[in-house]
Design an enzyme around this catalytic site. Sequence first.
Site, PDB file in Angstrom:
ATOM      1  N   GLU A  80       0.828  -1.204   0.000  1.00  0.00           N
ATOM      2  CA  GLU A  80       0.000   0.000   0.000  1.00  0.00           C
ATOM      3  C   GLU A  80       0.863   1.254   0.000  1.00  0.00           C
ATOM      4  OE1 GLU A  80      -3.871  -1.885   2.276  1.00  0.00           O
ATOM      5  OE2 GLU A  80      -2.690  -0.391   3.338  1.00  0.00           O
ATOM      6  N   CYS A  89      -1.608  -4.789  -5.638  1.00  0.00           N
ATOM      7  CA  CYS A  89      -2.113  -6.025  -5.057  1.00  0.00           C
ATOM      8  C   CYS A  89      -1.076  -7.142  -5.118  1.00  0.00           C
ATOM      9  CB  CYS A  89      -3.359  -6.480  -5.804  1.00  0.00           C
ATOM     10  SG  CYS A  89      -4.730  -5.319  -5.773  1.00  0.00           S
ATOM     11  N   GLU A  91      -1.380 -10.258  -6.050  1.00  0.00           N
ATOM     12  CA  GLU A  91      -1.413 -11.073  -7.262  1.00  0.00           C
ATOM     13  C   GLU A  91      -0.614 -10.428  -8.384  1.00  0.00           C
ATOM     14  OE1 GLU A  91      -5.488 -11.554  -5.192  1.00  0.00           O
ATOM     15  OE2 GLU A  91      -3.981  -9.988  -5.427  1.00  0.00           O
ATOM     16  N   CYS A 128      -9.110  -9.254  -7.080  1.00  0.00           N
ATOM     17  CA  CYS A 128      -9.922  -8.124  -7.527  1.00  0.00           C
ATOM     18  C   CYS A 128      -9.980  -8.086  -9.059  1.00  0.00           C
ATOM     19  CB  CYS A 128      -9.356  -6.813  -6.975  1.00  0.00           C
ATOM     20  SG  CYS A 128      -7.842  -6.246  -7.789  1.00  0.00           S
ATOM     21  N   CYS A 131      -6.633  -7.351 -10.875  1.00  0.00           N
ATOM     22  CA  CYS A 131      -5.749  -8.521 -10.865  1.00  0.00           C
ATOM     23  C   CYS A 131      -6.241  -9.578 -11.843  1.00  0.00           C
ATOM     24  CB  CYS A 131      -5.646  -9.103  -9.456  1.00  0.00           C
ATOM     25  SG  CYS A 131      -4.668  -8.066  -8.349  1.00  0.00           S
TER      26      CYS A 131
END
Length: 176
Positions: A80, A89, A91, A128, A131
Amino acid sequence: MALLSISATSTTNTSSLKKLKLEIQLEVFESVSELPKDIQELMNKAQQARENAYAPYSHFKVGAALRLLSGETVIGNNQENAAFPSGLCAERVAVFHAGATSPGQTITDMTVSVRSLKHTVTEPIAPCGACRQSLAEYEQNQKSPITVYFMGESGKVMKAASIKDLLPLIFDGTYL
């Protein structure tokens, strides 16, 4: 293991309107211990990667582990940033790392595990949309499916045999 099927009905009205039926099937395992041993090991690596995630804002840690056809494992975790769109992310960290360090290698499997620092997550959490789209690009380029196993901190594990099962109407380079 159980199968979870998601489908939409397909009907034709008297007008020119037609409906498209989409179906996906996911396998559901009651726990990590039901997974094949090699996938248990890969999930363990995703869980370890998850614990090293940098998530001071969301307090939602995600770890991912990829297996390449060569047998190599590549991990990633969410990173983050105070400027929220600048984070990434788990992934995508893993798949981009694989693309940078092992270009042209086929990704066979991906495992994903999440943990909230605010509450216990026992339901499987799928990647998500961003991803899924990134993974779809890799899957299409390698011309073979990427099997994705995903879970919360504990509990059930879901298996998608391909990214197409998670993103059935994929946008890809063939449209450009």
